[in-house]
Design a protein around this motif. Sequence first.
Motif, PDB file in Angstrom:
ATOM      1  N   GLY A  47       0.764   3.868  -3.003  1.00 25.78           N
ATOM      2  CA  GLY A  47       0.389   5.252  -2.727  1.00 25.78           C
ATOM      3  C   GLY A  47       1.448   6.223  -3.239  1.00 25.78           C
ATOM      4  N   LYS A  98       4.091  12.168   5.671  1.00 22.96           N
ATOM      5  CA  LYS A  98       2.757  12.253   6.275  1.00 22.96           C
ATOM      6  C   LYS A  98       1.933  10.993   6.008  1.00 22.96           C
ATOM      7  CE  LYS A  98       0.508  14.687   8.896  1.00 22.96           C
ATOM      8  NZ  LYS A  98       1.071  15.191  10.123  1.00 22.96           N
ATOM      9  N   ILE A  99       2.043  10.462   4.789  1.00 27.95           N
ATOM     10  CA  ILE A  99       1.146   9.355   4.431  1.00 27.95           C
ATOM     11  C   ILE A  99       1.838   7.992   4.581  1.00 27.95           C
ATOM     12  CG2 ILE A  99      -0.373   8.448   2.606  1.00 27.95           C
ATOM     13  CD1 ILE A  99      -0.529  11.419   1.606  1.00 27.95           C
ATOM     14  N   PRO A 116      -3.172   4.769   2.240  1.00 26.43           N
ATOM     15  CA  PRO A 116      -2.516   4.218   1.048  1.00 26.43           C
ATOM     16  C   PRO A 116      -3.418   3.222   0.324  1.00 26.43           C
ATOM     17  CG  PRO A 116      -1.068   4.143   2.938  1.00 26.43           C
ATOM     18  CD  PRO A 116      -2.400   4.526   3.455  1.00 26.43           C
ATOM     19  N   PRO A 117      -3.515   3.326  -1.001  1.00 31.88           N
ATOM     20  CA  PRO A 117      -4.406   2.428  -1.753  1.00 31.88           C
ATOM     21  C   PRO A 117      -3.799   1.037  -1.908  1.00 31.88           C
ATOM     22  CG  PRO A 117      -3.205   3.832  -3.247  1.00 31.88           C
ATOM     23  CD  PRO A 117      -2.764   4.226  -1.874  1.00 31.88           C
ATOM     24  N   THR A 118      -4.642   0.046  -2.119  1.00 41.10           N
ATOM     25  CA  THR A 118      -4.117  -1.307  -2.364  1.00 41.10           C
ATOM     26  C   THR A 118      -4.172  -1.575  -3.862  1.00 41.10           C
ATOM     27  OG1 THR A 118      -6.321  -2.063  -1.834  1.00 41.10           O
ATOM     28  CG2 THR A 118      -4.643  -2.426  -0.157  1.00 41.10           C
ATOM     29  N   PRO A 164       0.815  -1.220   0.000  1.00 41.80           N
ATOM     30  CA  PRO A 164       0.000   0.000   0.000  1.00 41.80           C
ATOM     31  C   PRO A 164       0.852   1.275   0.000  1.00 41.80           C
ATOM     32  CG  PRO A 164      -0.860  -1.565   1.587  1.00 41.80           C
ATOM     33  CD  PRO A 164       0.463  -2.081   1.150  1.00 41.80           C
ATOM     34  N   ILE A 189       5.782  15.259   1.258  1.00 40.94           N
ATOM     35  CA  ILE A 189       4.605  15.113   2.129  1.00 40.94           C
ATOM     36  C   ILE A 189       4.085  13.678   2.078  1.00 40.94           C
ATOM     37  CG2 ILE A 189       2.186  15.823   2.416  1.00 40.94           C
ATOM     38  CD1 ILE A 189       3.037  18.642   1.796  1.00 40.94           C
TER      39      ILE A 189
END
Lengths: 172, 232
Positions: free
Chosen positions: A25, A130-131, B15-17, A21, A126
């Motif tokens: 992302g 941050k994510i 966060p995307p999968t 993920p 960022i």
Amino acid sequence: MEAYVGGSAEAFSHLYRRISPSLMGYLLRLTRSRVRAEDLLQITFSKIHRARESYLKGAPVLPWALAIARRSFLDERRAAKSRSEELSPDGTLPEPPPVQEGTPNDVSVALERALDALPESYREAIQLTKISGLSIAEAASVLGATETAVKLRVHRGYNLLRKELERFARPA
Amino acid sequence: MSERDPLDDLPWPSPPTPCARVSGAIHQTCTKNLAGRSCKSAQRRTAVTLLIFAVVVGLFSWRAVAYDIPEGFIRTGLLGALGWSVVLTVTLLFGLASPPGRRPKRLVRVAIAALVPIVFFVYLTNTAAAHVAFGTFAQGASADHAVRCGAICFGVGALMSAGLMLLWRRTDPLTPGTSGALVGLVGGMGSALGMGVACPSHEAWHLCVSHGVVVASLVVLGAAAGRRLLAP
């Protein structure tokens, strides 16, 4: 990671669930295209697979994988620059992505748009801190920059985000 | 008390999968040929690097004895190699012996890669047994000897660096250029110090041009090659 290098498919599944993920992302934020991000994700994991024996015990896995993803993205962009424009399967030039206009009515949509509108270096900094949840030092090593530069990028990115979101909060 | 940033409360996207098709393809690729292997630690690679360094210096020493180089020159060269091996060990421990992400700051490692060759030049000029004007050095037999000696030194250094690049291959996605420069430094120093034992000339210009320049050039070449070879 060490169990995966040792030959455990289950360890790979665990590793994949943990880092994919964040990688997805990050790549999505860099490419702004789901198809390209997924292609790059496959390339990144195949590089990780090939380099698994070279993984040095004790290295933090997520920054290691994010650095490989970033390198894959830069290589792909370099290759794309040297290529002439590719036609779509129906023989036409690809359409640019549609520009989203108007004020969004949801803060998460507004944040997404504001993030996408940031300059690439601020957006990357960022996204990582941050994510993806990296520390400033880890983000600096992934980006090949100093910690001060990353802090500055995050700070400037925040200022731009704040301005953009203030417009959302107080629409004309 | 520090003020809380209102941006902290924003709904940051999770966060995307990746889609199932892509996940399936990745699993298929990455679980193929999963024979049990081990990842060598950075310390083990560092130990092998020092062993290669010792072997190269040892081979040059053997050549020096075989070619009847005066014993005093061999002793000076070996003492120099011993002293520099301590510097190189510290350099390796500081610059390469910990895994990427836990290494000292890049600026420190770049400073090491830049400063060690400079200090090496100072060492060479100070240990030279003879000093002649550059014009005298550049003419005649001493220039020919310097070219021959430099070519051997560069060849051995490049071979040693290439071997070390293979040893450290794909190990550093974060700072491959800096790690490459350090690998080039060790390769160049191994060759230059070994050559220092086997070379009959102890003239300052000869040492700088044939031995010192090789170290500097291999650091630069190592940085360039490292970006390609040390990154996965």
